[in-house]
Structures are given as structure tokens and as C-alpha cells.
Scaffold this motif. Structure first.
Motif, PDB file in Angstrom:
ATOM      1  N   GLU A  12       0.829  -1.196   0.000  1.00 55.58           N
ATOM      2  CA  GLU A  12       0.000   0.000   0.000  1.00 55.58           C
ATOM      3  C   GLU A  12       0.869   1.253   0.000  1.00 55.58           C
ATOM      4  O   GLU A  12       0.595   2.219  -0.729  1.00 55.58           O
ATOM      5  CB  GLU A  12      -0.911  -0.002   1.226  1.00 55.58           C
ATOM      6  N   GLY A  13       1.924   1.236   0.788  1.00 58.93           N
ATOM      7  CA  GLY A  13       2.831   2.374   0.843  1.00 58.93           C
ATOM      8  C   GLY A  13       3.480   2.647  -0.502  1.00 58.93           C
ATOM      9  O   GLY A  13       3.533   3.796  -0.956  1.00 58.93           O
ATOM     10  N   PHE A  14       3.967   1.608  -1.170  1.00 57.94           N
ATOM     11  CA  PHE A  14       4.600   1.804  -2.477  1.00 57.94           C
ATOM     12  C   PHE A  14       3.600   2.322  -3.509  1.00 57.94           C
ATOM     13  O   PHE A  14       3.969   3.134  -4.366  1.00 57.94           O
ATOM     14  CB  PHE A  14       5.271   0.520  -2.966  1.00 57.94           C
ATOM     15  N   ASP A  15       2.355   1.869  -3.436  1.00 62.11           N
ATOM     16  CA  ASP A  15       1.339   2.405  -4.361  1.00 62.11           C
ATOM     17  C   ASP A  15       1.077   3.885  -4.088  1.00 62.11           C
ATOM     18  O   ASP A  15       1.017   4.696  -5.020  1.00 62.11           O
ATOM     19  CB  ASP A  15       0.027   1.611  -4.263  1.00 62.11           C
ATOM     20  N   ARG A  16       0.936   4.248  -2.827  1.00 62.87           N
ATOM     21  CA  ARG A  16       0.730   5.660  -2.476  1.00 62.87           C
ATOM     22  C   ARG A  16       1.941   6.500  -2.879  1.00 62.87           C
ATOM     23  O   ARG A  16       1.806   7.628  -3.341  1.00 62.87           O
ATOM     24  CB  ARG A  16       0.494   5.808  -0.976  1.00 62.87           C
ATOM     25  N   PHE A  17       3.109   5.945  -2.667  1.00 71.72           N
ATOM     26  CA  PHE A  17       4.371   6.590  -3.011  1.00 71.72           C
ATOM     27  C   PHE A  17       4.432   6.846  -4.519  1.00 71.72           C
ATOM     28  O   PHE A  17       4.738   7.964  -4.958  1.00 71.72           O
ATOM     29  CB  PHE A  17       5.496   5.669  -2.553  1.00 71.72           C
ATOM     30  N   HIS A  24       4.219   3.930   6.846  1.00 71.83           N
ATOM     31  CA  HIS A  24       4.474   3.184   5.603  1.00 71.83           C
ATOM     32  C   HIS A  24       5.954   3.273   5.236  1.00 71.83           C
ATOM     33  O   HIS A  24       6.583   2.273   4.898  1.00 71.83           O
ATOM     34  CB  HIS A  24       3.627   3.740   4.447  1.00 71.83           C
ATOM     35  N   PHE A  25       6.492   4.483   5.293  1.00 78.73           N
ATOM     36  CA  PHE A  25       7.875   4.732   4.904  1.00 78.73           C
ATOM     37  C   PHE A  25       8.841   3.900   5.753  1.00 78.73           C
ATOM     38  O   PHE A  25       9.836   3.388   5.251  1.00 78.73           O
ATOM     39  CB  PHE A  25       8.182   6.226   5.043  1.00 78.73           C
ATOM     40  N   GLU A  26       8.548   3.759   7.035  1.00 84.47           N
ATOM     41  CA  GLU A  26       9.421   3.003   7.925  1.00 84.47           C
ATOM     42  C   GLU A  26       9.435   1.518   7.605  1.00 84.47           C
ATOM     43  O   GLU A  26      10.362   0.809   7.997  1.00 84.47           O
ATOM     44  CB  GLU A  26       9.025   3.225   9.391  1.00 84.47           C
ATOM     45  N   ILE A  27       8.447   1.046   6.889  1.00 84.34           N
ATOM     46  CA  ILE A  27       8.372  -0.373   6.522  1.00 84.34           C
ATOM     47  C   ILE A  27       8.870  -0.613   5.101  1.00 84.34           C
ATOM     48  O   ILE A  27       9.569  -1.586   4.830  1.00 84.34           O
ATOM     49  CB  ILE A  27       6.924  -0.878   6.667  1.00 84.34           C
ATOM     50  N   MET A  28       8.544   0.283   4.198  1.00 80.99           N
ATOM     51  CA  MET A  28       8.768   0.067   2.763  1.00 80.99           C
ATOM     52  C   MET A  28      10.217  -0.254   2.392  1.00 80.99           C
ATOM     53  O   MET A  28      10.450  -1.027   1.462  1.00 80.99           O
ATOM     54  CB  MET A  28       8.323   1.303   1.982  1.00 80.99           C
ATOM     55  N   PHE A  29      11.156   0.317   3.060  1.00 74.23           N
ATOM     56  CA  PHE A  29      12.554   0.143   2.691  1.00 74.23           C
ATOM     57  C   PHE A  29      13.302  -0.759   3.676  1.00 74.23           C
ATOM     58  O   PHE A  29      14.522  -0.666   3.806  1.00 74.23           O
ATOM     59  CB  PHE A  29      13.224   1.514   2.553  1.00 74.23           C
ATOM     60  N   ARG A  30      12.544  -1.628   4.335  1.00 77.20           N
ATOM     61  CA  ARG A  30      13.110  -2.589   5.279  1.00 77.20           C
ATOM     62  C   ARG A  30      12.693  -3.998   4.850  1.00 77.20           C
ATOM     63  O   ARG A  30      11.780  -4.597   5.413  1.00 77.20           O
ATOM     64  CB  ARG A  30      12.596  -2.303   6.692  1.00 77.20           C
ATOM     65  N   PRO A  31      13.336  -4.543   3.814  1.00 80.51           N
ATOM     66  CA  PRO A  31      12.891  -5.827   3.251  1.00 80.51           C
ATOM     67  C   PRO A  31      12.922  -6.995   4.233  1.00 80.51           C
ATOM     68  O   PRO A  31      12.250  -8.005   3.998  1.00 80.51           O
ATOM     69  CB  PRO A  31      13.846  -6.062   2.079  1.00 80.51           C
ATOM     70  N   GLU A  32      13.633  -6.874   5.328  1.00 77.32           N
ATOM     71  CA  GLU A  32      13.636  -7.951   6.318  1.00 77.32           C
ATOM     72  C   GLU A  32      12.298  -8.039   7.057  1.00 77.32           C
ATOM     73  O   GLU A  32      12.019  -9.033   7.733  1.00 77.32           O
ATOM     74  CB  GLU A  32      14.789  -7.769   7.322  1.00 77.32           C
ATOM     75  N   LEU A  33      11.445  -7.026   6.903  1.00 76.47           N
ATOM     76  CA  LEU A  33      10.161  -7.000   7.605  1.00 76.47           C
ATOM     77  C   LEU A  33       9.018  -7.638   6.826  1.00 76.47           C
ATOM     78  O   LEU A  33       7.983  -7.933   7.413  1.00 76.47           O
ATOM     79  CB  LEU A  33       9.767  -5.555   7.933  1.00 76.47           C
ATOM     80  N   PHE A  34       9.179  -7.820   5.527  1.00 79.36           N
ATOM     81  CA  PHE A  34       8.048  -8.283   4.711  1.00 79.36           C
ATOM     82  C   PHE A  34       8.466  -9.377   3.737  1.00 79.36           C
ATOM     83  O   PHE A  34       9.654  -9.696   3.623  1.00 79.36           O
ATOM     84  CB  PHE A  34       7.375  -7.117   3.984  1.00 79.36           C
ATOM     85  N   HIS A  35       7.484  -9.923   3.053  1.00 81.99           N
ATOM     86  CA  HIS A  35       7.706 -10.982   2.062  1.00 81.99           C
ATOM     87  C   HIS A  35       7.967 -10.335   0.703  1.00 81.99           C
ATOM     88  O   HIS A  35       7.037  -9.924   0.014  1.00 81.99           O
ATOM     89  CB  HIS A  35       6.498 -11.914   1.977  1.00 81.99           C
ATOM     90  N   GLY A  36       9.230 -10.257   0.318  1.00 83.79           N
ATOM     91  CA  GLY A  36       9.616  -9.581  -0.916  1.00 83.79           C
ATOM     92  C   GLY A  36       9.147 -10.254  -2.183  1.00 83.79           C
ATOM     93  O   GLY A  36       9.124  -9.637  -3.240  1.00 83.79           O
ATOM     94  N   ASP A  37       8.711 -11.502  -2.084  1.00 81.12           N
ATOM     95  CA  ASP A  37       8.251 -12.213  -3.272  1.00 81.12           C
ATOM     96  C   ASP A  37       6.750 -12.058  -3.524  1.00 81.12           C
ATOM     97  O   ASP A  37       6.209 -12.645  -4.454  1.00 81.12           O
ATOM     98  CB  ASP A  37       8.616 -13.697  -3.182  1.00 81.12           C
ATOM     99  N   ASP A  38       6.089 -11.241  -2.736  1.00 84.32           N
ATOM    100  CA  ASP A  38       4.651 -11.024  -2.896  1.00 84.32           C
ATOM    101  C   ASP A  38       4.378 -10.274  -4.198  1.00 84.32           C
ATOM    102  O   ASP A  38       4.962  -9.210  -4.435  1.00 84.32           O
ATOM    103  CB  ASP A  38       4.118 -10.212  -1.708  1.00 84.32           C
ATOM    104  N   PRO A  39       3.510 -10.791  -5.077  1.00 87.46           N
ATOM    105  CA  PRO A  39       3.265 -10.151  -6.374  1.00 87.46           C
ATOM    106  C   PRO A  39       2.713  -8.722  -6.280  1.00 87.46           C
ATOM    107  O   PRO A  39       3.109  -7.860  -7.070  1.00 87.46           O
ATOM    108  CB  PRO A  39       2.262 -11.069  -7.062  1.00 87.46           C
TER     109      PRO A  39
END
Length: 187
Positions: free
Chosen positions: A63-68, A99-114
């Protein structure tokens, strides 16, 4: 416990609750149980909907990347100015801190999510527009990388409270002044 989600969108309620919680305590302190409580749903609802904490943060990051991407595209469309896109980046970080605090922290999310990958690619394209093309055969564009490093560093330092009050009072003006000093956006 209330069943608010029966009257609306459970996914939306959980994402909103996660964004609120991250805004207050940061992503490291986030727990699915606390998100459920904040959203007024059972403690199992977030896990049922997102699988795990990383799944929930993946949805927040997407959601953050879409808003960004929307913010950067709007700046480019309105001005055609690469520096204006940088200023929009800074404003996005201020206005969408969780959102910004999460978006650039790939260890926090599933990077392979489409959905995440699509949103990231869209925001990357919007950010790189105006930086010129990479050299033929190059794996990256040094101009885009330099601009991104500058604007992301500026935004990160700003939201972490590392700048004087004059910068905090007029972050876009300060960004523009520093950009001129560094000759960002000049040929």
C-alpha cells in the motif's frame, strides 16, 4: 470484543490498525495480537488474514509503495521537474511515516509477494523518471542511484529528527537548497 469487521472490510481495518501502531511504536514493536485488539477483532483474525506479521507488513508496504508511486507521478505530471519528484519523496516520508518506515526494510516483509513487487516496480519507475536512461549494458543507473540515495537519506534523517528546526519547518525548501548545492537535476 466488537465485531466491527462484519460491518466493513476486515483487511482494511487490520492494515489501518497496523499503520497506527507502527506510527506510535515503530515496526519492531508491532504484534498481531496488538493489531487485532486495536482493530477490535479476535486475536486470530490477523493471522487468518495475513498468515504472520511479515504478511501484514507486506500488505502495508505494498500500500505504501502504491501511495508513493501516486505521489511521485503526480509531482512529475504537475511539473516535469526531477527535483519536484524529490520534494514529493520527502513530503511522502513526512506524511506517511509508518508506511515509509516499513517500505525500505525488506527484512520486515515478504519480498516475493506479487502485489508488493508490482507496487515497488511502479514506484521505482516513477522515481527514476527524469534521471535519464542507464548506459547500455549497465546494471543500474548511477544518476538515479545518486538521486535516490540523496533524497532517501534526507527524508530518513528528517523524520528521525536529525535536522535543525529551520529544516523541519520547511523541508521542501531545505531539500531544494541542498539539491542546488549538490547540483541535483542539473545536466
Amino acid at each position: 470484543m466488537t465485531d466491527r469487521y462484519h460491518h466493513g472490510d476486515l483487511r482494511r481495518a487490520l492494515i489501518d490498525a497496523a499503520v497506527e501502531a507502527v506510527g506510535e511504536t515503530g515496526p519492531s514493536a508491532l504484534s498481531l495480537r496488538a493489531v487485532a485488539k486495536r482493530a477490535g477483532v479476535s486475536h486470530a483474525a490477523p493471522a487468518h488474514h495475513f498468515g504472520d506479521k511479515a504478511g501484514l507488513l507486506t500488505a502495508v508496504a505494498a500500500e505504501g509503495f502504491d501511495r508513493f508511486a501516486d505521489a511521485l507521478e503526480l509531482a512529475w505530471t504537475a511539473t516535469g521537474d526531477f527535483k519536484a519528484v524529490g520534494a514529493a519523496y520527502v513530503r511522502f516520508a513526512i506524511d506517511n511515516r509508518a508506511h515509509f518506515e516499513i517500505m525500505f526494510r525488506p527484512e520486515l516483509f515478504h519480498g516475493d509477494d506479487p502485489d508488493l513487487q508490482r507496487a515497488e516496480a511502479r514506484s521505482r519507475a516513477a522515481l527514476h523518471r527524469g534521471a535519464g536512461a542507464a548506459a547500455p549494458g549497465a546494471d543500474y543507473n548511477p544518476a538515479a542511484l545518486a538521486a535516490w540515495s540523496f533524497v532517501h537519506g534526507f527524508a530518513g534523517l528528517l523524520i528521525a529528527g536529525n535536522f535543525p528546526q529551520a529544516v523541519t519547518d520547511d523541508p521542501e525548501g531545505a531539500f531544494e537548497a541542498v539539491g542546488k548545492y549538490l547540483r541535483i537535476g542539473e545536466e
